[in-house]
Design a protein around this motif. Structure first.
Motif, short mmCIF file in Angstrom:
data_model
loop_
_atom_site.label_atom_id
_atom_site.label_comp_id
_atom_site.label_asym_id
_atom_site.label_seq_id
_atom_site.Cartn_x
_atom_site.Cartn_y
_atom_site.Cartn_z
N LEU A 62 0.78 -1.24 0.00
CA LEU A 62 0.00 0.00 0.00
C LEU A 62 0.81 1.28 0.00
O LEU A 62 0.26 2.35 -0.24
CB LEU A 62 -0.93 0.02 1.24
N ASN A 63 2.09 1.21 0.28
CA ASN A 63 2.93 2.41 0.26
C ASN A 63 3.35 2.67 -1.18
O ASN A 63 4.24 2.00 -1.71
CB ASN A 63 4.15 2.22 1.17
N SER A 64 2.73 3.65 -1.83
CA SER A 64 2.92 3.87 -3.26
C SER A 64 4.34 4.28 -3.62
O SER A 64 4.71 4.28 -4.80
CB SER A 64 1.94 4.93 -3.77
N ARG A 65 5.16 4.59 -2.61
CA ARG A 65 6.55 4.98 -2.87
C ARG A 65 7.53 3.82 -2.75
O ARG A 65 8.71 3.98 -3.07
CB ARG A 65 6.95 6.11 -1.91
N ARG A 66 7.05 2.66 -2.28
CA ARG A 66 7.99 1.54 -2.11
C ARG A 66 7.31 0.18 -2.23
O ARG A 66 7.64 -0.76 -1.51
CB ARG A 66 8.72 1.65 -0.77
N MET A 67 6.39 0.05 -3.14
CA MET A 67 5.65 -1.20 -3.30
C MET A 67 6.54 -2.34 -3.76
O MET A 67 7.47 -2.15 -4.55
CB MET A 67 4.51 -1.03 -4.30
N ASN A 68 6.23 -3.53 -3.28
CA ASN A 68 6.83 -4.77 -3.77
C ASN A 68 5.78 -5.58 -4.51
O ASN A 68 4.59 -5.46 -4.24
CB ASN A 68 7.39 -5.61 -2.61
N THR A 69 6.23 -6.42 -5.42
CA THR A 69 5.32 -7.37 -6.07
C THR A 69 4.97 -8.47 -5.08
O THR A 69 5.67 -8.68 -4.08
CB THR A 69 5.97 -7.99 -7.30
N TYR A 70 3.91 -9.21 -5.38
CA TYR A 70 3.57 -10.35 -4.53
C TYR A 70 4.73 -11.35 -4.49
O TYR A 70 5.04 -11.92 -3.44
CB TYR A 70 2.32 -11.06 -5.06
N LYS A 71 5.36 -11.55 -5.64
CA LYS A 71 6.47 -12.50 -5.73
C LYS A 71 7.63 -12.08 -4.83
O LYS A 71 8.19 -12.91 -4.11
CB LYS A 71 6.93 -12.63 -7.17
N GLN A 72 7.99 -10.79 -4.90
CA GLN A 72 9.10 -10.31 -4.07
C GLN A 72 8.74 -10.38 -2.59
O GLN A 72 9.57 -10.76 -1.76
CB GLN A 72 9.47 -8.87 -4.45
N TYR A 73 7.53 -10.00 -2.27
CA TYR A 73 7.08 -10.07 -0.87
C TYR A 73 7.15 -11.49 -0.34
O TYR A 73 7.67 -11.74 0.75
CB TYR A 73 5.65 -9.52 -0.76
N SER A 74 6.63 -12.43 -1.12
CA SER A 74 6.63 -13.83 -0.71
C SER A 74 8.05 -14.35 -0.51
O SER A 74 8.35 -15.04 0.48
CB SER A 74 5.91 -14.68 -1.77
N SER A 75 8.94 -13.98 -1.42
CA SER A 75 10.34 -14.40 -1.32
C SER A 75 11.00 -13.82 -0.07
O SER A 75 11.70 -14.53 0.67
CB SER A 75 11.11 -13.96 -2.57
N ASN A 76 10.78 -12.53 0.17
CA ASN A 76 11.36 -11.89 1.36
C ASN A 76 10.84 -12.52 2.64
O ASN A 76 11.61 -12.77 3.58
CB ASN A 76 11.02 -10.39 1.37
N LEU A 77 9.55 -12.77 2.70
CA LEU A 77 8.95 -13.34 3.90
C LEU A 77 9.52 -14.73 4.18
O LEU A 77 9.84 -15.07 5.32
CB LEU A 77 7.43 -13.39 3.77
N SER A 78 9.67 -15.52 3.13
CA SER A 78 10.24 -16.85 3.30
C SER A 78 11.67 -16.78 3.81
O SER A 78 12.07 -17.58 4.67
CB SER A 78 10.20 -17.61 1.97
N GLU A 79 12.44 -15.83 3.30
CA GLU A 79 13.82 -15.69 3.74
C GLU A 79 13.89 -15.23 5.20
O GLU A 79 14.75 -15.68 5.96
CB GLU A 79 14.58 -14.72 2.84
N ILE A 80 12.98 -14.34 5.59
CA ILE A 80 12.92 -13.90 6.99
C ILE A 80 12.65 -15.10 7.89
O ILE A 80 13.32 -15.30 8.91
CB ILE A 80 11.82 -12.83 7.17
N VAL A 81 11.68 -15.91 7.52
CA VAL A 81 11.33 -17.08 8.33
C VAL A 81 12.52 -18.04 8.41
O VAL A 81 12.84 -18.57 9.49
CB VAL A 81 10.10 -17.79 7.74
N ASN A 82 13.19 -18.27 7.29
CA ASN A 82 14.32 -19.20 7.28
C ASN A 82 15.44 -18.72 8.19
O ASN A 82 16.04 -19.52 8.92
CB ASN A 82 14.85 -19.36 5.85
#
Length: 250
Positions: A62-82
């Motif tokens: 929702l932050n129009s100045r720094r949006m990520n794609t769903y793919k990038q978000y999913s990848s980042n979240l998985s890496e955080i969890v790992n």
């Protein structure tokens, strides 16, 4: 008196006495999953947490100045969890709450949105749930908890900031009651799943919703932030129940 205080500090350092679970507020305003991943070492892992509660995705979508794609978000979240699992932390993922789009669009560019804000957050909710299942960590659907109460209601509810409940044309950040609602749901989940241990260190990792923007105690685990309410609930529970100290050697 000074000798007694020094003695207590020494005992704590030696592990001879144990404090109740400590909750650390590691929320920073404006953060996306990209920023969380970049600061996970300094802001989370250095604390050697036993449990990490992650809520991120609002700025990604929702932050129009720094949006990520769903793919990038999913990848980042998985890496955080790992990274968290590699450091032996229990992980609880939260789906962020819905927003009042009317106020959101007063400060973010509507033309950057190909989907409605809450449609995007609903997609985030499914990504978070899928990530939790895949990585065998815990998931709390905070998005659904708010939706079950038909929140937010434009200029009517007391959970998401609006001019009538906080004097802020906000639509995104929870009020103190909203933060209490988040903390209550998290605490009940932790208790149900036997995730509360005396002496544990808990890190709440996220963006401005975790930080507690525009409420008392912002950036801390005191006052009206959700980490503050969570810490109070945990400490009250530990004090009233026979919660054992986890053996840190195991």
């Amino acid at each position: 008196m000074m000798h007694r205080a020094f003695q207590l500090v020494v005992w704590l350092l030696l592990g001879l006495i144990h404090i109740d679970a400590q909750v650390i507020n590691a929320g920073i305003a404006g953060n996306t999953s990209t920023q969380l991943l970049a600061r996970i070492e300094n802001d989370v892992l250095k604390h050697k947490p036993d449990l990490v509660i992650v809520m991120v995705g609002t700025n990604d979508m929702l932050n129009s100045r720094r949006m990520n794609t769903y793919k990038q978000y999913s990848s980042n979240l998985s890496e955080i969890v790992n990274k968290l699992k590699q450091n032996n932390a229990q992980v609880v993922l939260l789906a962020p709450p819905p927003v009042d789009s009317i106020y959101l669009f007063e400060r973010h560019d509507r033309t950057e949105f190909k989907e409605l804000p809450n449609v995007k957050l609903d997609s985030v909710r499914h990504i978070v749930a899928r990530t939790a299942r895949k990585n065998q960590v815990y998931f709390i659907d905070i998005f659904q908890k708010f939706q079950d109460l038909n929140l937010p209601k434009h200029n009517e509810d007391v959970f998401i900031m609006n001019p009538n409940n906080s004097a802020y044309r906000d639509g995104v950040h929870p009020t103190r009651l909203g933060n209490f609602f988040v903390a209550e749901n998290v605490f009940n989940f932790l208790k149900k799943n036997d995730l509360i241990k005396k002496g544990d260190r808990v890190v709440c990792f996220g963006d401005s919703i975790t930080k507690g923007s525009k409420v008392k105690g912002s950036v801390t685990s005191e006052g009206e932030t959700y980490p503050a309410y969570l810490q109070k609930s945990i400490m009250d529970y530990v004090a009233s129940e026979k919660i054992t100290v986890k053996d840190k050697q195991n």
